[in-house]
Structure formats: C-alpha cells, structure tokens
Design an enzyme around this catalytic site. Structure first.
Site, PDB file in Angstrom:
ATOM      1  N   ASP A  59       1.063  -0.932   0.057  1.00  0.00           N
ATOM      2  CA  ASP A  59       0.272   0.209   0.114  1.00  0.00           C
ATOM      3  C   ASP A  59       0.849   1.367   0.089  1.00  0.00           C
ATOM      4  O   ASP A  59       2.311   1.144   0.903  1.00  0.00           O
ATOM      5  CB  ASP A  59      -1.231  -0.442   1.195  1.00  0.00           C
ATOM      6  CG  ASP A  59      -2.031  -1.065   1.648  1.00  0.00           C
ATOM      7  OD1 ASP A  59      -2.258  -1.557   0.351  1.00  0.00           O
ATOM      8  OD2 ASP A  59      -2.702  -1.185   2.021  1.00  0.00           O
ATOM      9  N   HIS A 204       3.949  -2.295   3.446  1.00  0.00           N
ATOM     10  CA  HIS A 204       3.895  -0.315   2.892  1.00  0.00           C
ATOM     11  C   HIS A 204       5.166  -0.545   2.437  1.00  0.00           C
ATOM     12  O   HIS A 204       6.003  -0.783   2.497  1.00  0.00           O
ATOM     13  CB  HIS A 204       3.458  -0.438   3.557  1.00  0.00           C
ATOM     14  CG  HIS A 204       1.588  -0.099   4.291  1.00  0.00           C
ATOM     15  ND1 HIS A 204       1.745  -1.558   5.595  1.00  0.00           N
ATOM     16  CD2 HIS A 204       0.793   0.190   4.391  1.00  0.00           C
ATOM     17  CE1 HIS A 204       0.656  -1.359   5.605  1.00  0.00           C
ATOM     18  NE2 HIS A 204      -0.193  -0.809   5.258  1.00  0.00           N
TER      19      HIS A 204
END
Length: 251
Positions: A59, A204
């Site tokens: 992400d 992430h």
C-alpha cells in the site's frame, strides 16, 4: 388463580410450539438460513489454491523513500507484485507510479484521498474510486481493476459500490505489520510463518524495515517451493464464491 395458571400454561405451550417450529424450519431449510447468514458482502482476503502460489502487495499512501529500493529487490528475484496507490500519492509521485508500471508490477487503486469509505455514500465512493482510476490510467495507460479500501475498512455499501463498477475489492490474510515498525526479523518470522497457498500478503512501501526484511522473506518462500504472482493472477475469474473468512473459492 386457577384461571391465571391455566392461561400461563397455554402461553408456555404456545412459546414451546413456536420454538419447535423454528427449529424444524432451520433443520429442513438450511440453504435458506445459510443464505441469510451469508448475505454480508465480503472482499477477497485469500484464494483457495492447491499449488504453492501467493501474492505480495504494497500500500502506498504517503512516503516514497523506499519505492525504488522495493522495485530493485523485486527485480533481483524476478517477482511481480501489486501496488495499491492513493490518487494523491499519484499526484505527488507520478514518476514512481510509472517506474512501478515499467518494472511490470500491477498499479491498483487504494482510493483517491485515503478516506474512510464506510462513511461515504455509494455515489461518493464511486466518484472517489474513479478519480483515482483516472490518475493511474493517465500515468500507466492501464485502468485498475482491483482496489484495497483504505484502513482495510468496509461495509456492504462499500463492497457493493466497488463491484457495481466492475472492480474487485481486495484485502489480505497475512499482515506483515510492517507499519508498526517491527524489526526485519520479526516481519520475516511473521510472514513466513503465516503464508499458505493462495495467500495475499500486506506490506507498505514506506514502512521502516520492509526493504530489509523482503529479501529474506522471498528467499525463504522460494526455497519452500512458492511462486509469486500479482493479485490479478491469483484470484479466480467468475463464477466464484467467497466463504465467511473471505477465502475465494471456485463456484
């Protein structure tokens, strides 16, 4: 007093009769009862796979310091991943979005503003998602087909809105917890210990120790016989079902 007791017995008998009728209905109509219980709309958390195949995803919502490093690490092992990017991140780092695409990774939707989608109306959700799609397509030439709702938050309205525009909502079944700034060994142990065939792993792009942990994770899973594919290649085409855990199954 006798009349009161008589009425009480009648009421008790009626309640018992209703309960018995309800149990009879559940036993003899399990499909209907099951359908009602399964009415909640779910995204895909993982996929039923017999082969040792998994997807890793990242992400991207804020920072960008490590994106190129992640591209280089994945390139070293010839692995393609899926990056879910926020529209505002695309605005700030279009060169990184292009670099991800040029390296062969999937660039998918993570909303336009990283809003709490469960607080939005259906029309607001669609507008937000399409705005991010437009930005990604303008840079990569490819319109996203997958989305990961921000914060992993969703409700029936969110999932219905997403699927109404032909997109598939994606969650994960293995959270690296890299966003908690776990050490590289902790991230590695957590991911390699939880992965199973059909897993979708969450990382992430700006987490502190992800670049340090990633090579060890990849090498361990490769040695264990796993193949890495982007999420669009691990999920099943229609028709399919999703069980109560979010596992996608063949219909």
């Amino acid at each position: 007093m006798k009349m009161f007791l008589f009425k009480r017995k009648i009421l008790t008998a009626a309640v018992c009769l209703l309960l018995a009728a309800g149990m009879f209905y559940v036993v003899n109509h399990p499909a209907i009862v099951g359908a009602a219980a399964a009415a909640r709309q779910l995204p895909i958390y993982c996929v039923q796979r017999d082969q040792k195949v998994l997807s890793i995803s990242f992400d991207a919502a804020w920072g960008n310091e490590d994106t190129q490093m992640l591209i280089d690490i994945l390139g070293k092992y010839k692995i393609k991943a899926t990056f879910f990017v926020v529209g505002e991140w695309v605005d700030k780092y279009p060169e990184s979005v292009k670099a991800l695409h040029d390296a062969g990774h999937e660039v998918m939707n993570h909303s336009n503003t990283h809003a709490h989608m469960s607080q939005l109306s259906k029309d607001e959700i669609i507008a937000d998602v399409e705005a991010c799609n437009d930005k990604i397509e303008a840079v990569t030439g490819v319109r996203p087909t997958l989305i990961r709702p921000p914060y992993g938050e969703y409700d029936d309205n969110v999932i219905t809105a997403i699927r109404s525009i032909g997109m598939e909502p994606i969650q994960w079944d293995v959270d690296s917890l890299d966003w908690k700034d776990l050490s590289a060994p902790e991230i590695t142990k957590r991911v390699t210990g939880k992965v199973q065939p059909g897993s979708i792993v969450l990382f992430h792009n700006a987490a502190l120790h992800t670049p340090e942990a990633l090579p060890g994770i990849i090498e361990t899973l490769l040695q264990d016989g796993y193949t890495f594919v982007p999420i669009s290649e691990i999920i099943l085409p229609q028709p399919y079902t999703i069980d109560h855990t979010g596992r996608q199954l063949p219909a």
